[in-house]
Design a protein around this motif. Sequence first.
Motif, short mmCIF file in Angstrom:
data_model
loop_
_atom_site.label_atom_id
_atom_site.label_comp_id
_atom_site.label_asym_id
_atom_site.label_seq_id
_atom_site.Cartn_x
_atom_site.Cartn_y
_atom_site.Cartn_z
N GLY A 16 -2.42 -5.54 3.05
CA GLY A 16 -0.97 -5.42 3.01
C GLY A 16 -0.26 -6.71 2.61
O GLY A 16 0.94 -6.69 2.34
N ASP A 17 -0.98 -7.82 2.57
CA ASP A 17 -0.39 -9.10 2.16
C ASP A 17 -0.45 -9.33 0.65
O ASP A 17 -0.06 -10.39 0.17
CB ASP A 17 -1.13 -10.26 2.85
N ALA A 18 -0.95 -8.36 -0.10
CA ALA A 18 -1.19 -8.56 -1.53
C ALA A 18 0.06 -8.99 -2.29
O ALA A 18 0.01 -9.93 -3.09
CB ALA A 18 -1.79 -7.29 -2.15
N ALA A 19 1.18 -8.34 -2.07
CA ALA A 19 2.41 -8.70 -2.80
C ALA A 19 2.84 -10.12 -2.44
O ALA A 19 3.21 -10.91 -3.32
CB ALA A 19 3.52 -7.71 -2.50
N ALA A 20 2.78 -10.47 -1.16
CA ALA A 20 3.17 -11.81 -0.73
C ALA A 20 2.22 -12.86 -1.29
O ALA A 20 2.66 -13.95 -1.68
CB ALA A 20 3.20 -11.88 0.80
N GLN A 36 -5.45 -21.12 -9.84
CA GLN A 36 -5.04 -19.76 -10.17
C GLN A 36 -4.46 -19.73 -11.58
O GLN A 36 -4.01 -20.75 -12.09
CB GLN A 36 -3.98 -19.26 -9.18
N MET A 37 -4.43 -18.56 -12.16
CA MET A 37 -3.79 -18.38 -13.46
C MET A 37 -2.38 -17.81 -13.25
O MET A 37 -2.14 -17.11 -12.26
CB MET A 37 -4.62 -17.44 -14.34
N HIS A 44 -4.35 -7.40 -8.38
CA HIS A 44 -5.41 -8.40 -8.31
C HIS A 44 -5.62 -8.85 -6.87
O HIS A 44 -6.76 -8.95 -6.39
CB HIS A 44 -5.07 -9.60 -9.20
N TRP A 45 -4.53 -9.13 -6.16
CA TRP A 45 -4.63 -9.60 -4.79
C TRP A 45 -5.09 -8.50 -3.84
O TRP A 45 -5.81 -8.78 -2.88
CB TRP A 45 -3.34 -10.27 -4.35
#
Length: 187
Positions: A16-20, A36-37, A44-45
């Motif tokens: 659930g932290d992917a967007a952050a 990171q790119m 991706h996260w």
Amino acid sequence: MHKSTNGLEIRRSHVGDAAAMAQLMSHPEVLPGLLQMPYGSEEHWKQRLTDNLAPARSQDLQLVALLDGRVVGSAGLMLANPSPRRRHVMHMGIAVLPEAQGRGVGGALMSALLDYADHWAHVLRVELGVFVDNERAIRLYQRHGFEIEGRQRAYALVNGRYMDSYCMARLHPQPPQWPGPLDSASA
């Protein structure tokens, strides 16, 4: 989960932290200090955070720091190499949003990861890389016992120019010791 008095919370990351995480790692003031790119995506996260749950990654630890419920930092320990000869080594990475820097976020993340490394994960050596111009991060790492072990010239391309990086490491300050053979009389 660890909560401090200044509203800072440290916990294990989850999908659930992917967007952050995508926002943190793509922040224009954070990105140049990482490998990171640009234009990291939430998808991706999500995949990366899902992969962290795999049994092969059970020793790894990815944490997030929240201020007032918002992700403002992240740090992780990853097994440096699966070789039995390097299982005692983990690699550390950390990122903190500019508005949260100077508020104890980096120190809290470092303390949590090093407690895990020292007391739970059987880690003797923690390694990290830091660009030579990141003086604030270098001071943070040194406060936590890291030492510069070398310089890698033209290590990575950052904003269109090659940047040198320091190799830093910290050895466990008091490695666990077995007290020795049991006395046969006390056994």
